[in-house]
Structures are given as C-alpha cells and as structure tokens.
Design a protein around this motif. Sequence first.
Motif: not given
Length: 212
Positions: A65-68, A95-105, A127-131, A150-151
């Motif tokens: 998944l690629t997202s912004n 998304y459904r308990s799986q992290q789909i983005t990197f963390r932003t501080r 291109t984040v790996p998704v189950a 879920l943010i």
Amino acid sequence: MTDCGNHGNGGKKKFQRILAGFLVISFILLVTALMVWAILRPKKPRFVLRDVTVRAFNASVPNFLTSNFAITVSSRNPNDRIGVYYDRLDVYATYRSQQITFRTRIPPTYQGHEEVNVWSPIIDGTTVPVAPYNSLALVQDEAAGVIRLLIKIDGRVRFKLGTFITKRYHIHVKCLATIPFGSTSSCCGGAGIIVGDNAVKFQLVERCSVSI
C-alpha cells in the motif's frame, strides 16, 4: 590517650538526623502534592480528528500500500488549574489492527489551562507491506466506496500543578477516520473537497478516545 571513637559516632548521628529530616520533609511535600492532585481530579486531554486530506492512496499492487494523508487534529486541556506537557506524540494510521503508514512525530509542546492546540501532521508510507487478507479487504472497501482507518497517537505526557510536575505517563489516542471514496458512497458526509492535484479533503470532526 584520647578516645576519638565518640567523635566519629557523633558525626554519623548528625548525618543520620539531617538525612531523616530531609526524608520527612520530602514525604510531607509529596503527600501534600498528591492530596491536592486528588482534590483537583485532573481530566484527560480531549482530542478531536477535524479532517483528513487524502493525497495518495494506491492499493492496486497486491500486498503493498502506498498512501499519503494530511490530517488535522486538535487537543483541548479541560483543566483550569493543570497544564500538560506533551513530551512526545507519534501519529500513524492503522487498518484492521495493522500499521499502514510510518510514524510522524509532533514537536513537543506545553498546553496551558483550558488551552487548545491544533496540529496538522502528514502521515504516509510508500509500498508498505500489507497482510494478504488486509490487502484484499482494502481493495474491496475501496471498490465499495468506504475505507475505515484508525488514526493513532501514542506518546508521553506530564501534568503541571503550580511548581509540581508529575512523572511521565503514556498516552494513547484513537481516532476513527471513515473515508468515502468516489461518488458511490452516501455515508460520512458524502464526497470530499478537491484541494489540489489528486488531493481530496474530508471533514470528519470525530471525537477520539484517550487513555492514560
């Protein structure tokens, strides 16, 4: 001969009395602060997810998944005598308990009495790996017109009462973001507002759950 043993014992006893006095005073101050703290009953900060701007979302590659997303989140300190130190806040999407983005501080900040802070971080992932089962569900949800993310905001906070500052506490914030894709969705406020090239802004105003 002169017996110097008593001089050594006297110095030791004097040190013990000073140490005991210091411990008693520290204990009294701590108990007093805790009593005041209990009387005031500090309330948790209140977070609200204001909007989400989708700048990129591509789930066409299986298991990636690629997202912004550009989000706007506000925090309000409901206490009229207690300040809040946000020492660390990390924002990311799941998304459904799986992290789909990197963390932003989010930069550390202090929040005064009954003060409101607004942050607009960008969270993304290329291109984040998704189950496999989540990859399939993402494609299906996008085709159906609605994706629920879920943010999350994780970090550490301290509370300030006068000159007394507490230890650091873990804070966990969860904000539901229901994002409609395309004109096929009739929920969640309908279609968003185009704010740039391939960027769509969705007004949400969702209250988040907060645990400390």
